[in-house]
Design an enzyme around this catalytic site. Structure first.
Site, PDB file in Angstrom:
ATOM      1  N   LYS A 261       0.812  -1.222   0.000  1.00  0.00           N
ATOM      2  CA  LYS A 261       0.000   0.000   0.000  1.00  0.00           C
ATOM      3  C   LYS A 261       0.848   1.276   0.000  1.00  0.00           C
ATOM      4  O   LYS A 261       0.527   2.239  -0.685  1.00  0.00           O
ATOM      5  CB  LYS A 261      -0.932   0.035   1.217  1.00  0.00           C
ATOM      6  CG  LYS A 261      -2.073  -0.939   1.196  1.00  0.00           C
ATOM      7  CD  LYS A 261      -3.104  -0.614   2.262  1.00  0.00           C
ATOM      8  CE  LYS A 261      -2.506  -0.402   3.639  1.00  0.00           C
ATOM      9  NZ  LYS A 261      -1.794  -1.600   4.143  1.00  0.00           N
ATOM     10  N   THR A 262       1.905   1.297   0.807  1.00  0.00           N
ATOM     11  CA  THR A 262       2.666   2.534   0.963  1.00  0.00           C
ATOM     12  C   THR A 262       3.420   2.898  -0.311  1.00  0.00           C
ATOM     13  O   THR A 262       3.408   4.060  -0.732  1.00  0.00           O
ATOM     14  CB  THR A 262       3.637   2.424   2.152  1.00  0.00           C
ATOM     15  OG1 THR A 262       2.878   2.159   3.343  1.00  0.00           O
ATOM     16  CG2 THR A 262       4.414   3.713   2.343  1.00  0.00           C
TER      17      THR A 262
ATOM     18  N   LYS B 244      -1.628   9.819   6.150  1.00  0.00           N
ATOM     19  CA  LYS B 244      -1.855   8.543   6.847  1.00  0.00           C
ATOM     20  C   LYS B 244      -2.463   8.913   8.190  1.00  0.00           C
ATOM     21  O   LYS B 244      -1.753   9.272   9.131  1.00  0.00           O
ATOM     22  CB  LYS B 244      -0.534   7.804   7.038  1.00  0.00           C
ATOM     23  CG  LYS B 244      -0.633   6.544   7.885  1.00  0.00           C
ATOM     24  CD  LYS B 244      -0.837   5.316   7.039  1.00  0.00           C
ATOM     25  CE  LYS B 244      -0.756   4.056   7.894  1.00  0.00           C
ATOM     26  NZ  LYS B 244      -0.707   2.841   7.093  1.00  0.00           N
TER      27      LYS B 244
ATOM     28  N   THR C 137       0.423   3.050  13.189  1.00  0.00           N
ATOM     29  CA  THR C 137       0.827   2.166  14.281  1.00  0.00           C
ATOM     30  C   THR C 137       2.221   1.626  13.973  1.00  0.00           C
ATOM     31  O   THR C 137       2.732   1.757  12.864  1.00  0.00           O
ATOM     32  CB  THR C 137      -0.166   1.002  14.448  1.00  0.00           C
ATOM     33  OG1 THR C 137      -0.173   0.205  13.257  1.00  0.00           O
ATOM     34  CG2 THR C 137      -1.574   1.521  14.715  1.00  0.00           C
TER      35      THR C 137
ATOM     36  N   GLY D 126      -4.835   3.844   4.335  1.00  0.00           N
ATOM     37  CA  GLY D 126      -5.399   3.173   5.487  1.00  0.00           C
ATOM     38  C   GLY D 126      -4.423   2.195   6.108  1.00  0.00           C
ATOM     39  O   GLY D 126      -3.310   1.984   5.629  1.00  0.00           O
ATOM     40  N   ALA D 127      -4.867   1.586   7.192  1.00  0.00           N
ATOM     41  CA  ALA D 127      -4.076   0.560   7.886  1.00  0.00           C
ATOM     42  C   ALA D 127      -4.655  -0.798   7.525  1.00  0.00           C
ATOM     43  O   ALA D 127      -5.804  -1.094   7.850  1.00  0.00           O
ATOM     44  CB  ALA D 127      -4.123   0.781   9.392  1.00  0.00           C
TER      45      ALA D 127
ATOM     46  N   HIS E 111       8.160  -5.709  -8.081  1.00  0.00           N
ATOM     47  CA  HIS E 111       9.152  -5.706  -7.012  1.00  0.00           C
ATOM     48  C   HIS E 111      10.445  -5.097  -7.525  1.00  0.00           C
ATOM     49  O   HIS E 111      10.808  -5.257  -8.698  1.00  0.00           O
ATOM     50  CB  HIS E 111       9.410  -7.124  -6.523  1.00  0.00           C
ATOM     51  CG  HIS E 111      10.533  -7.222  -5.533  1.00  0.00           C
ATOM     52  ND1 HIS E 111      10.399  -6.793  -4.228  1.00  0.00           N
ATOM     53  CD2 HIS E 111      11.811  -7.671  -5.683  1.00  0.00           C
ATOM     54  CE1 HIS E 111      11.551  -6.977  -3.600  1.00  0.00           C
ATOM     55  NE2 HIS E 111      12.420  -7.509  -4.450  1.00  0.00           N
TER      56      HIS E 111
END
EC number: 6.3.3.3
Length: 208
Positions: free
Chosen positions: A16-17, A33, A37, A106-107, A189
């Protein structure tokens, strides 16, 4: 393209990041964000800030910064903090000037709890945001991907489409077809994750 874009994933650790950084770069959007956490592992805001190269984007500070690498509701409980989702939602208008796109990360996935009563999908609805779903191929990913798509459809939340990360797999084409949501691009990747890579990938996304 929506002016408020929420990046969610089919699970945790699916990219996601990095995807958010590429979308921010592609749109020269701002980034936020709301709840971070796992502070000991660094912040996603710092990661995105280090990966974008355009001079326009602003990375806004988190509303909540929590130490434990856990779901927001649990991390907050461990620190005796109460996440006030209404307060977070009210911050958006002040963070987002008129006409500026905002990418919100989101987380984890849609059913990650922010509080004992509010889940990420509820938060998206309150933000009035459109969603980009980040997918990745792993054992069980088809199920996770289609469940994510289905719950978004059931809740009537607008979805811009899919961005897949990691090694390409034919499952991606089937998930796109089955879900009915378009493919916006894929991010492979890389052994060298830097601003050059993010800029190159941003230019390949279909976000028009």
């Amino acid at each position: 393209m929506s002016q408020r874009i929420f990046i969610t994933g089919i699970g945790t650790g699916v990219g996601k990041t990095v995807t958010a950084a590429c979308v921010v770069e592609a749109l020269q959007a701002d980034y936020w964000k709301p709840v971070q956490t796992g502070l000991m592992e660094g912040t996603d805001t710092d990661t995105v800030k280090g990966l974008i190269s355009n001079p326009v984007s602003v990375c806004h500070p988190e509303a909540y910064r929590l130490q434990a690498p856990a779901s927001p509701h649990l991390a907050a409980r461990l620190e005796n903090v109460e996440i006030d989702v209404r307060h977070v939602v009210n911050q958006v208008d002040s963070l987002q000037p008129a006409g500026r796109p905002l990418v919100i990360e989101g987380a984890g996935g849609l059913m990650v709890p922010l509080t004992s009563q509010i889940f990420t999908i509820d938060f998206i609805t309150q933000l009035d945001a459109s969603v980009i779903i980040v997918g990745q191929n792993y054992l069980g990913s088809i199920n996770h991907a289609l469940l994510t798509a289905q719950v978004l459809q059931q809740r009537g939340i607008p979805v811009l489409g899919w961005i897949f990360s990691g090694a390409h797999h034919s499952n991606e084409d089937e998930v796109v077809a089955w879900s009915g949501y378009p493919l916006l691009g894929r991010i492979p990747h890389t052994a060298l994750l830097d601003r050059t890579f993010v800029k190159e990938q941003a230019e390949k996304l279909y976000l028009g």
